[in-house]
Design a protein around this motif. Structure first.
Motif, short mmCIF file in Angstrom:
data_model
loop_
_atom_site.label_atom_id
_atom_site.label_comp_id
_atom_site.label_asym_id
_atom_site.label_seq_id
_atom_site.Cartn_x
_atom_site.Cartn_y
_atom_site.Cartn_z
N VAL A 91 31.92 37.41 37.04
CA VAL A 91 31.61 38.73 37.19
C VAL A 91 31.79 39.39 38.52
O VAL A 91 31.61 38.63 39.39
N ALA A 93 30.52 41.59 41.11
CA ALA A 93 29.21 42.41 41.00
C ALA A 93 29.35 43.67 41.35
O ALA A 93 28.28 44.39 41.28
N ALA A 136 27.23 45.25 37.76
CA ALA A 136 26.97 44.01 37.54
C ALA A 136 26.16 43.37 38.35
O ALA A 136 25.55 42.58 37.65
N TYR A 141 19.78 37.53 35.99
CA TYR A 141 20.95 36.60 35.83
C TYR A 141 21.17 36.28 34.37
O TYR A 141 22.28 36.29 34.04
N GLN A 144 23.49 39.01 33.20
CA GLN A 144 24.92 38.65 33.63
C GLN A 144 25.64 37.49 32.88
O GLN A 144 26.72 37.76 32.53
N GLU A 148 29.19 38.05 30.82
CA GLU A 148 30.15 37.13 30.46
C GLU A 148 30.59 36.79 28.89
O GLU A 148 31.83 36.63 28.85
#
Length: 238
Positions: A91, A93, A136, A141, A144, A148
């Motif tokens: 990812v 960010a 992102a 968490y 995220q 993914e």
């Protein structure tokens, strides 16, 4: 296994005198959901790294759709239809959710319209459509992790490898994840590295248990649950 999508034979890895994985024979069928479990340090990450092309094996062979890919680099395995949520789909960010998935989509698609359509579909499948324009790095968490997965799905893989995908997800999101896997298996085989045994028992057709770098047991979830060696080594009920 005849007609297996993925097969390994004698797959081994030694790091500076440490034998991390020893002669693993493994077959994954098309359309199968296979769970890979085992205690920390069992060799799961190393095994998956060799399958993905991120770790060079010390010995053994890897076949994907009948082709020997043992010496192929990771990016060429991606082109053949393999996606791995950690090492292929990191990812970014500072980019939006949409932009992250679009980067992955461009591995197989050209044209802004086609890419945007694929991104929208992938985000809808993981429940992140309403976060499309968010950075992102601002996602939780768990979200995220879902991002993914979307980045893996948008590549339309034949083999999707998911490493601890439910970590950080709420109970409701885990239910959504299980529904998603049941849908995705119609298009791809899935290798699931997962510590949540409820998820493993509900989703997996078969389970492979690693311990000290070797295959301790393999079977249906029910067989693994009843296996005394697995109970002693991993499930803590022996």
């Amino acid at each position: 296994m005849s007609g297996a999508l993925l097969s390994t034979r004698g797959l081994s890895k030694r790091f500076d005198g440490l034998q991390a994985v020893t002669e693993v024979d493994f077959d994954l069928a098309r359309g199968e959901v296979r769970a890979l479990i085992g205690p920390n340090g069992a060799g799961k990450t190393t095994l998956v790294g060799m399958i993905c092309g991120r770790v060079a094996p010390s010995a053994g062979t890897i076949l994907f759709d009948g082709e020997d890919i043992t010496g192929l680099p990771a990016h060429r395995r991606i082109r053949r239809g393999m996606a791995y949520t950690f090492q292929i789909t990191s990812v970014f960010a500072g980019l939006s959710v949409h932009e992250n998935v679009a980067l992955a989509a461009r591995r197989r698609l050209t044209g802004a319209v086609r890419v945007d359509a694929a991104v929208s579909e992938a985000l809808a499948r993981v429940g992140l459509s309403d976060r499309s324009e968010e950075e992102a790095g601002n996602l939780s968490y768990g979200h995220q992790r879902l991002l993914e997965i979307a980045m893996g799905l948008v590549q339309a893989p034949r083999l999707l490898i998911l490493d601890e995908p439910t970590q950080g997800l709420s109970d409701g999101e885990i239910e959504g994840f299980k529904a998603l896997i049941r849908e995705v298996r119609e298009q791809a085989a899935i290798l699931l590295i997962e510590h949540n045994m409820h998820v493993v028992m509900e989703l997996a057709d078969r389970v492979t248990v690693l311990n000290f770098g070797t295959v301790l047991a393999e079977g249906t979830p029910a067989q693994i649950h009843e296996n005394r060696a697995v109970q002693a080594a991993y499930l803590g009920t022996g």
